[in-house]
Design an enzyme around this catalytic site. Structure first.
Site, PDB file in Angstrom:
ATOM      1  N   HIS A 192      36.699 -39.573 -30.624  1.00 28.55           N
ATOM      2  CA  HIS A 192      37.248 -39.679 -31.984  1.00 28.55           C
ATOM      3  C   HIS A 192      38.680 -40.199 -31.886  1.00 28.55           C
ATOM      4  CE1 HIS A 192      34.130 -37.549 -34.260  1.00 28.55           C
ATOM      5  NE2 HIS A 192      34.047 -36.694 -33.252  1.00 28.55           N
ATOM      6  N   HIS A 204      34.766 -35.242 -27.059  1.00 31.80           N
ATOM      7  CA  HIS A 204      34.317 -33.855 -27.098  1.00 31.80           C
ATOM      8  C   HIS A 204      32.806 -33.783 -27.234  1.00 31.80           C
ATOM      9  CE1 HIS A 204      34.308 -33.086 -31.778  1.00 31.80           C
ATOM     10  NE2 HIS A 204      33.607 -34.132 -31.452  1.00 31.80           N
ATOM     11  N   GLU A 246      39.685 -35.681 -38.126  1.00 34.34           N
ATOM     12  CA  GLU A 246      38.713 -36.148 -37.130  1.00 34.34           C
ATOM     13  C   GLU A 246      38.206 -37.542 -37.508  1.00 34.34           C
ATOM     14  OE1 GLU A 246      35.668 -33.584 -34.822  1.00 34.34           O
ATOM     15  OE2 GLU A 246      34.505 -34.586 -36.397  1.00 34.34           O
ATOM     16  N   CYS A 300      27.887 -35.011 -33.145  1.00 31.28           N
ATOM     17  CA  CYS A 300      28.977 -34.428 -32.357  1.00 31.28           C
ATOM     18  C   CYS A 300      28.465 -33.561 -31.209  1.00 31.28           C
ATOM     19  CB  CYS A 300      29.936 -33.639 -33.246  1.00 31.28           C
ATOM     20  SG  CYS A 300      31.202 -34.680 -33.996  1.00 31.28           S
ATOM     21  N   HIS A 335      31.346 -37.903 -26.859  1.00 24.85           N
ATOM     22  CA  HIS A 335      31.677 -39.096 -27.658  1.00 24.85           C
ATOM     23  C   HIS A 335      33.141 -38.958 -28.055  1.00 24.85           C
ATOM     24  CE1 HIS A 335      30.853 -35.899 -30.411  1.00 24.85           C
ATOM     25  NE2 HIS A 335      31.722 -36.494 -31.217  1.00 24.85           N
ATOM     26  N   ASP A 363      45.665 -36.351 -25.392  1.00 26.70           N
ATOM     27  CA  ASP A 363      45.406 -37.780 -25.608  1.00 26.70           C
ATOM     28  C   ASP A 363      44.644 -38.377 -24.418  1.00 26.70           C
ATOM     29  OD1 ASP A 363      45.527 -40.197 -27.022  1.00 26.70           O
ATOM     30  OD2 ASP A 363      47.315 -40.821 -25.915  1.00 26.70           O
ATOM     31  N   HIS A 364      43.542 -39.063 -24.730  1.00 30.46           N
ATOM     32  CA  HIS A 364      42.655 -39.662 -23.724  1.00 30.46           C
ATOM     33  C   HIS A 364      42.060 -38.620 -22.780  1.00 30.46           C
ATOM     34  CE1 HIS A 364      44.368 -43.280 -25.380  1.00 30.46           C
ATOM     35  NE2 HIS A 364      43.388 -43.946 -24.831  1.00 30.46           N
TER      36      HIS A 364
END
Ligand code: NI
Length: 137
Positions: free
Chosen positions: A43, A16, A126, A35, A41, A81-82
């Protein structure tokens, strides 16, 4: 007998960037720190959903956790996811993907599908130490 709270926990990885379009990269960096890296980047997130209710006399379950697992996978995990939360996820479009906003969005994805008991909370981790809990509306 009091209320029983049952939990399902799952992991997902996503990228994100936190930012406000109206602000410069420098101003965004000031508010959102690392962030707000312009190219994003990742998480390693965890989500925990909690369903509250009374165990059914017949099964002893508030809700069969296999059902919660399936709802969580189909309505949330498979979609995030991903993925890049800023661009890949239909229900996050136009939403700054803070941990708070992810928790609210996850609630909206899941709540109406919980057929027994009631969705009580959604937690998003997170990092190991930073997490948010949303208790719906
Ligand atoms: Ni971040």
């Amino acid at each position: 007998m009091g209320i029983v709270y049952v939990y399902r926990r799952a992991h997902f990885s996503a990228s994100h960037r936190l930012f406000d379009q109206a602000l410069s990269d420098e101003q965004n960096a000031e508010i959102f720190g690392a962030c707000s890296n312009p190219n994003g980047h990742g998480h390693n997130y965890y989500i925990e959903v909690c369903v509250a209710g009374m165990p059914a006399a017949k099964t002893g379950f508030v809700i069969d956790l296999k059902k919660v697992k399936k709802i969580l996978e189909e309505k949330f995990l498979d979609k995030v996811d991903h993925k890049n939360l800023n661009v890949d996820v239909d229900f996050m479009k136009g939403i700054n993907p803070t941990t708070e906003n992810i928790a609210v969005a996850a609630w909206k994805q899941i709540a109406s599908h919980i057929s027994e008991g009631k969705l009580y909370s959604v937690r998003i981790y997170e990092t190991e130490n930073n997490f948010v809990e949303y208790r719906g509306d």
